[in-house]
Design an enzyme around this catalytic site. Structure first.
Site, PDB file in Angstrom:
ATOM      1  N   MET A  32      -9.898   7.578   7.732  1.00 15.34           N
ATOM      2  CA  MET A  32     -10.015   8.247   6.437  1.00 15.34           C
ATOM      3  C   MET A  32     -10.949   9.447   6.488  1.00 15.34           C
ATOM      4  SD  MET A  32     -10.064   4.823   4.005  1.00 15.34           S
ATOM      5  CE  MET A  32     -10.856   3.726   5.182  1.00 15.34           C
ATOM      6  N   ASP A  64       0.824  -1.197   0.000  1.00 17.28           N
ATOM      7  CA  ASP A  64       0.000   0.000   0.000  1.00 17.28           C
ATOM      8  C   ASP A  64       0.866   1.257   0.000  1.00 17.28           C
ATOM      9  OD1 ASP A  64      -2.325  -1.445   0.003  1.00 17.28           O
ATOM     10  OD2 ASP A  64      -2.742  -1.214   2.138  1.00 17.28           O
ATOM     11  N   LYS A  68      -3.462   3.191  -2.920  1.00 10.37           N
ATOM     12  CA  LYS A  68      -4.526   4.101  -3.314  1.00 10.37           C
ATOM     13  C   LYS A  68      -4.450   5.340  -2.427  1.00 10.37           C
ATOM     14  CE  LYS A  68      -7.796   0.540  -4.836  1.00 10.37           C
ATOM     15  NZ  LYS A  68      -6.872  -0.577  -4.799  1.00 10.37           N
TER      16      LYS A  68
END
Length: 240
Positions: A167, A36, A58
């Protein structure tokens, strides 16, 4: 060619000392690392010299591989007989998109093993000196992602003692407004913890009314947001 295998490994918050022993061992013997965006140099330094490194992370607003592309790459590497570590931040089963990868690997007849990691949802509050439960202040906590705020029942969330939000850096103001709208006190303490467990860890403390202004102009990602009365215990329990 030997039989390939894919290990879905949780990296924890990103520091070597918070890896599991199993994760540490696998990184030292990996033939290919598929990782990641948040995996840092400290963990990459554990890899053997010939290990191939593939970044499929991402990050918001930046080009990144589609999930189907990541799934197929893992299958291809395994079918080539590689020992593959698919390294994910935190724990692979906490907002880690692991189900798609596991299903693709199993459908292709690939050997796959999941290795747990410390979730940032638990680690970040602890490292900031914030207990998620308390006999008086918090008999429950809820972990959610701010990826799509409209998915959540904010009326119900506003009644929860403690919220841990992943997030959520870009949505902090919207989160605070929704909770206040549904009855949570504006003075409810809030902590924003960026880069938990890393040398550059930073913490902002405020409340639902003030935290958006306190962090205005800051790049908060990657962060964990903790909302609840337990945040007020931080000055007494922070080990720093």
């Amino acid at each position: 060619m030997g039989a390939g295998k894919v290990y879905l490994v949780g990296a924890g918050p990103g520091a070597v000392e918070y890896l599991t022993v199993r994760a540490y061992q696998l990184l030292q013997t990996a033939e290919v690392l598929v990782h990641d965006a948040l995996i840092g140099a400290e963990l990459l330094a554990l890899l053997p010299e010939p290990c191939d490194r593939i970044n499929v992370g991402k990050r918001g607003g930046q080009p990144s591989p589609a999930q189907a592309e990541i799934d197929q790459r893992l299958v291809t590497l395994c079918q080539q007989g590689k020992q593959v570590v698919r390294l994910k931040s935190g724990d692979p089963f906490i907002f880690g998109r692991s189900a798609s990868e596991i299903q693709a690997l199993k459908a292709a007849g690939c050997d796959v093993e999941v290795v747990p990691g410390l979730s940032s949802a638990l680690v970040a509050p602890l490292l900031a000196g914030i207990p998620l439960t308390d006999p008086v202040l918090s008999s429950q906590f809820v972990v959610l992602t701010a990826h799509d705020l409209d998915l959540h029942n904010w009326e119900a969330l506003a009644r929860m003692a403690t919220l841990v939000i992943l997030m959520g850096g870009r949505s902090l103001s919207d989160i605070a407004q929704r909770l206040i709208h549904w009855g949570k006190r504006g003075e409810t303490p809030v902590a924003v913890i960026r880069w938990a467990g890393q040398p550059q860890q930073q913490i902002w403390s405020g409340n639902l009314l003030t935290i958006a202004q306190q962090t205005k102009g800051e790049r908060l990602s990657p962060c964990i947001i903790v909302i609840g009365e337990v945040v007020g215990l931080q000055p007494y329990l922070n080990s720093e």
